[in-house]
Structure formats: C-alpha cells, structure tokens
Scaffold this motif. Structure first.
Motif, PDB file in Angstrom:
ATOM      1  N   ALA A   1       0.880  -1.159   0.000  1.00 31.08           N
ATOM      2  CA  ALA A   1       0.000   0.000   0.000  1.00 31.08           C
ATOM      3  C   ALA A   1       0.921   1.213   0.000  1.00 31.08           C
ATOM      4  CB  ALA A   1      -0.851  -0.012   1.257  1.00 31.08           C
ATOM      5  N   ILE A   2       0.704   2.135  -0.937  1.00 30.45           N
ATOM      6  CA  ILE A   2       1.482   3.381  -0.931  1.00 30.45           C
ATOM      7  C   ILE A   2       0.670   4.369  -0.101  1.00 30.45           C
ATOM      8  CG2 ILE A   2       2.519   5.192  -2.354  1.00 30.45           C
ATOM      9  CD1 ILE A   2       2.207   3.255  -4.768  1.00 30.45           C
ATOM     10  N   ALA A   3       1.284   4.854   0.990  1.00 27.22           N
ATOM     11  CA  ALA A   3       0.541   5.750   1.877  1.00 27.22           C
ATOM     12  C   ALA A   3       1.303   7.061   2.055  1.00 27.22           C
ATOM     13  CB  ALA A   3       0.322   5.088   3.231  1.00 27.22           C
ATOM     14  N   ASP A   4       0.549   8.110   2.337  1.00 23.43           N
ATOM     15  CA  ASP A   4       1.162   9.385   2.703  1.00 23.43           C
ATOM     16  C   ASP A   4       1.876   9.182   4.047  1.00 23.43           C
ATOM     17  OD1 ASP A   4       0.432  12.695   2.290  1.00 23.43           O
ATOM     18  OD2 ASP A   4       1.199  11.979   4.226  1.00 23.43           O
ATOM     19  N   ALA A   5       3.179   9.543   4.097  1.00 24.31           N
ATOM     20  CA  ALA A   5       3.961   9.247   5.310  1.00 24.31           C
ATOM     21  C   ALA A   5       3.443  10.019   6.520  1.00 24.31           C
ATOM     22  CB  ALA A   5       5.434   9.557   5.080  1.00 24.31           C
ATOM     23  N   THR A   6       2.770  11.158   6.299  1.00 26.98           N
ATOM     24  CA  THR A   6       2.269  11.945   7.423  1.00 26.98           C
ATOM     25  C   THR A   6       0.880  11.500   7.855  1.00 26.98           C
ATOM     26  OG1 THR A   6       3.463  13.786   6.440  1.00 26.98           O
ATOM     27  CG2 THR A   6       1.975  14.312   8.260  1.00 26.98           C
ATOM     28  N   THR A   7      -0.028  11.379   6.889  1.00 31.07           N
ATOM     29  CA  THR A   7      -1.421  11.078   7.257  1.00 31.07           C
ATOM     30  C   THR A   7      -1.734   9.584   7.215  1.00 31.07           C
ATOM     31  OG1 THR A   7      -2.176  11.193   4.973  1.00 31.07           O
ATOM     32  CG2 THR A   7      -2.151  13.262   6.213  1.00 31.07           C
ATOM     33  N   ASP A   8      -0.880   8.812   6.576  1.00 31.60           N
ATOM     34  CA  ASP A   8      -1.065   7.368   6.373  1.00 31.60           C
ATOM     35  C   ASP A   8      -2.228   7.060   5.414  1.00 31.60           C
ATOM     36  OD1 ASP A   8       0.137   4.858   6.909  1.00 31.60           O
ATOM     37  OD2 ASP A   8      -1.658   4.291   8.039  1.00 31.60           O
ATOM     38  N   GLN A   9      -2.768   8.088   4.757  1.00 34.15           N
ATOM     39  CA  GLN A   9      -3.864   7.840   3.821  1.00 34.15           C
ATOM     40  C   GLN A   9      -3.363   7.035   2.615  1.00 34.15           C
ATOM     41  OE1 GLN A   9      -5.482  11.062   1.400  1.00 34.15           O
ATOM     42  NE2 GLN A   9      -7.524  10.442   2.077  1.00 34.15           N
ATOM     43  N   LEU A  10      -4.179   6.097   2.172  1.00 35.37           N
ATOM     44  CA  LEU A  10      -3.798   5.262   1.032  1.00 35.37           C
ATOM     45  C   LEU A  10      -3.801   6.075  -0.260  1.00 35.37           C
ATOM     46  CD1 LEU A  10      -3.309   2.166   0.175  1.00 35.37           C
ATOM     47  CD2 LEU A  10      -5.573   2.443  -0.838  1.00 35.37           C
ATOM     48  N   LEU A  11      -2.679   5.998  -0.996  1.00 33.50           N
ATOM     49  CA  LEU A  11      -2.567   6.723  -2.262  1.00 33.50           C
ATOM     50  C   LEU A  11      -2.568   5.784  -3.459  1.00 33.50           C
ATOM     51  CD1 LEU A  11       0.300   9.203  -1.222  1.00 33.50           C
ATOM     52  CD2 LEU A  11      -2.177   9.589  -1.129  1.00 33.50           C
ATOM     53  N   GLY A  12      -2.153   4.543  -3.244  1.00 38.83           N
ATOM     54  CA  GLY A  12      -2.090   3.623  -4.384  1.00 38.83           C
ATOM     55  C   GLY A  12      -1.525   2.286  -3.986  1.00 38.83           C
ATOM     56  N   CYS A  13      -1.177   1.523  -5.011  1.00 37.16           N
ATOM     57  CA  CYS A  13      -0.662   0.166  -4.801  1.00 37.16           C
ATOM     58  C   CYS A  13       0.475  -0.080  -5.774  1.00 37.16           C
ATOM     59  CB  CYS A  13      -1.791  -0.835  -5.074  1.00 37.16           C
ATOM     60  SG  CYS A  13      -1.269  -2.546  -5.128  1.00 37.16           S
ATOM     61  N   VAL A  14       1.515  -0.720  -5.300  1.00 36.31           N
ATOM     62  CA  VAL A  14       2.584  -1.160  -6.206  1.00 36.31           C
ATOM     63  C   VAL A  14       2.905  -2.605  -5.839  1.00 36.31           C
ATOM     64  CG1 VAL A  14       4.413  -0.126  -4.742  1.00 36.31           C
ATOM     65  CG2 VAL A  14       4.887  -0.672  -7.127  1.00 36.31           C
TER      66      VAL A  14
END
Ligand SMILES: CC(C)(COP(=O)(O)OP(=O)(O)OC[C@H]1O[C@@H](n2cnc3c(N)ncnc32)[C@H](O)[C@@H]1OP(=O)(O)O)[C@@H](O)C(=O)NCCC(=O)NCCS
Length: 376
Positions: free
Chosen positions: A255-268
């Motif tokens: 899961a690609i997440a924003d390092a600050t908010t941990d919100q999911l941004l995508g998948c690799v």
C-alpha cells in the motif's frame, strides 16, 4: 501400549514432549479458554473443568492404549506449554494436530514440537505421510506447517467441521523422503519510506480508498481486467488475498501511503515471482488513486520497490535478476514511470491487453536488469 510408561519422551533440548499428567489439569483448562483455541480447534465451547479432566483421564490415555491417538504434552521453559498429537493413523499415514498456550506462542515452540513428532511418525510408527489440516485463516498454524516442511497446500471448501459447522480447510502434507524445511518463499512486506511516502502492508481500513481508486475512470480504462463497477467487497477481497500472495511466494503488494497522514494513495506490486521458466524474474504493476496523480508518487514508489526486488533474499529482499514492466501503448503516464526508473523499452507485445470494448491494445515492454541498477 501402556500409559504413561510407554509414552516416548522426545526432545530437541529446547522443547520436550512427554506424557500428560494430572498436574497439567489447570494449564489445560486455562489454555482452552483462549479465544484463538476456541476459534481454530474443535474443543468444546464453553470449555469446562470437566472437559479437561476427561481429556487427561480418558481421551489421552485411551488414545495411547488403543493406538488411535498419540498425544504428547509440550514442556517448554520448565512448564506445560501445550499439546501435539498424531491421529487417524491408517495405511502408513495419518494426521497431526497441535495447540499452544498463548504465553508460549511466537517463539518457534510449535515448529520444534511438530518436527519432533513428524520424525517420530516416520521413524517409529512406520508412517510415510503426515497430513496437516487447519481452518482457512489460521495463519499461525499455516506458518508452523510451512516452517516444518509441509507442502502442496490446497483449499478444501467445507472440508472440516467445528461444533457442527462446516468450515473451509487448508490441507498440506509431508512425506517420508521430504526435508523438514520450508518449501518456497513466504515473502514479507517491509515498510519502506522515502519522499514523503510510506510503503506498507494493506489494512482492512484501506478498502474504501482501494474501491475509489479502482473505480476511477482512468484506472478502469488501463486495467480492464478489474471488476466494473469495483465494489467495496472487491477491495476487501483484494486486501485479504494479499496474505495468500505472500505465503505462496507469488508476489508482494505494498500500500502506498502518505507518510504523514497514512492515507492510502495507491498500490505497487512485484508479481510473477514463481515464473515457471525462471524464478529470478518479476513484474511490476501499479495503480494510483486519482487524488495522488501528477506529483511523482508512483515514480518514487517504484524506485523503492526496485531496490527491494534486487536485494538478495539472504539480505531480506526478493533476489530478482530482471524486472519487467508492461504499459499499454497510449498510457503515457505509466510509460513515464518506467522510463524515469531506468527501465529500457525493449519492444512491443502486439494486441496484448484486452479493452472493455473487446478490442486489444499493444503493450510497451520495459525491462531492467540488476546489473543496471545503481545499488548492485
Ligand atoms: C498455531 C499455534 C500452535 C502456533 O504456535 P507457535 O509456537 O506460536 O508457533 P511458531 O512460533 O513455531 O510459529 C508461528 C509462526 O506464525 C506466525 N504468525 C502468527 N500469527 C500469524 C498471522 N496472523 N499471520 C501470519 N503469520 C502469523 C508467527 O510470526 C510465527 O512465524 P515466525 O516464527 O516466522 O515469526 C498457536 O498459535 C496456537 O496454539 N493457536 C491456537 C490453536 C491452533 O490454532 N491450533 C492449530 C489448529 S490447526
């Protein structure tokens, strides 16, 4: 056989398997109150003291006397830690069962106990196959079986019952000539951080963002194999299936997440790691939530994953020698991610990707060799 006199003591110096005694009563009763025990085994629920008395005074001694169930107490760190048994021994084979008190878990105790008992089955009981069965989802048990060398795992829908309810089962076996060692890779998902991104395991709470990303118009165009519409249940299924992907050695998804908010941004993902022709290759695939596009998120994430893919397995990586990446012709953004990460465009696979209207796109083929990777 006589109980307890004829019960063989098996030990590897850390774990000792011995006959149960009445002194184990409190510990057996306590262990069987554990919710994991009740969820994954067929013990009576609620588990009462009289169940433990019956287990120690009747079931176990009779099992040894009649030769139908051979149950050992596991002694670890100077006290009773659980049980392991062999049962249903017919035709030179049979099954294994085990459970451990919560305090003793996660220290490799059960893997040691299983190996001792499997060797005993082969060397002393004359078995040539031992079968492990667990309800689907019992990952700790599956991991013990894998670490002990059980192989050929299959899912048997409705294969078992617990207190009258049919449950799906995992089944794997080990044969007389098999090594008691793990077969194949069980990958992990290391947490990677760079450029304001955190690559981590998927969590059930990511499901709504996964569904949003996979329902997005552009994702649906370029990944035409995705369900349409892509429901929340599809996202939940995708997240749940990541564990199986790791355990079978097929691939790793972050899961690609924003390092600050941990919100999911995508998948690799790196997948096809068990390629039939060559187990040193892998393919990279990805998708991004629409609100994360246009700010180098995927280029950065792919860069991090490449490093892990090319790192030797002995250093915790995926040990790849060559990575492949396909982008449909016309998917400029995806081709760009490959190019900025040093991939070489090596050709075109003609009419390789089916579109939703039934026509086919050409795929641009990119590859990257470990020898070209600056970290090599
Ligand atoms: C299954 C059980 C016996 C495992 O005992 P244990 O001594 O913890 O086993 P080990 O330490 O040898 O191995 C457990 C492995 O599972 C891993 N594990 C535990 N929970 C996990 C999960 N949810 N997902 C993935 N792996 C998991 C542990 O990390 C460990 O692996 P590691 O050593 O590589 O870190 C114990 O959890 C138990 O008694 N559970 C309840 C009864 C039961 O399920 N019995 C088996 C019925 S088939």
């Amino acid at each position: 056989m006589r109980f307890p006199e004829d019960v063989p003591v098996l030990t590897d110096a850390v774990v000792t398997l011995r006959a149960h005694t009445t002194d184990d009563l409190d510990a057996v009763e306590a262990m069987c109150q554990d919710p994991e025990m009740q969820r994954w085994t067929t013990i009576p629920v609620p588990y009462l003291r009289e169940n433990a008395v019956n287990y120690l005074a009747q079931i176990i001694p009779n099992g040894w006397r009649d030769g139908g169930i051979w149950t050992w107490a596991i002694e670890y760190d100077g006290r009773f830690a659980g049980t392991v048994d062999l049962h249903d021994g017919r035709g030179q084979g049979g099954e294994i069962g085990f459970s451990l008190a919560p305090w003793a878990r996660g220290a490799g105790v059960m893997t040691r106990a299983v190996k001792l008992v499997v060797r005993h089955a082969f060397d002393e009981l004359g078995w040539n196959r031992v079968i492990w069965r667990a309800f689907v989802g019992n990952w700790a048990s599956r991991r013990v079986a894998w670490k002990s060398g059980f192989r050929g795992l299959v899912v048997v829908p409705g294969g078992g019952t617990a207190r009258g309810v049919r449950m799906d089962e995992w089944v794997a076996t080990i044969g007389l000539d098999d090594e008691l060692e793990p077969q194949g890779n069980w990958w992990t998902v290391p947490e990677l951080e760079d450029g304001g991104l955190r690559l981590r395991s998927f969590r059930p709470t990511d499901a709504p963002r996964v569904a949003e990303a996979c329902n997005d118009e552009r994702t649906q165009v370029w990944l035409a194999g995705l369900p349409s519409p892509y429901e929340l249940s599809d996202a939940e299924g995708f997240i749940a299936s990541r564990l199986d992907n790791l355990a079978t050695g097929e691939g790793v998804s972050w899961a690609i997440a924003d390092a600050t908010t941990d919100q999911l941004l995508g998948c690799v993902s790196v997948f096809d790691l068990k390629n039939r022709m060559d187990k040193t290759v892998g393919e990279i695939g990805y998708w991004l939530h629409p609100d994360a596009r246009g700010r180098k998120v995927m280029s950065t994430a792919v860069g991090m994953v490449i490093g892990h893919a090319f790192t030797p397995i002995t250093d915790g990586g995926l040990g790849r020698r060559r990575l492949k990446l396909l982008a449909a012709e016309g998917n400029t953004a995806s081709a760009h991610v490959a190019e900025v990460n040093g991939f070489t465009r090596v050709g075109i696979e003609r009419e390789a990707s089916r579109r939703r209207d039934g026509s086919y796109d050409n795929d641009l083929c990119f590859d990257l060799l470990r020898t070209e990777w600056p970290g090599a």
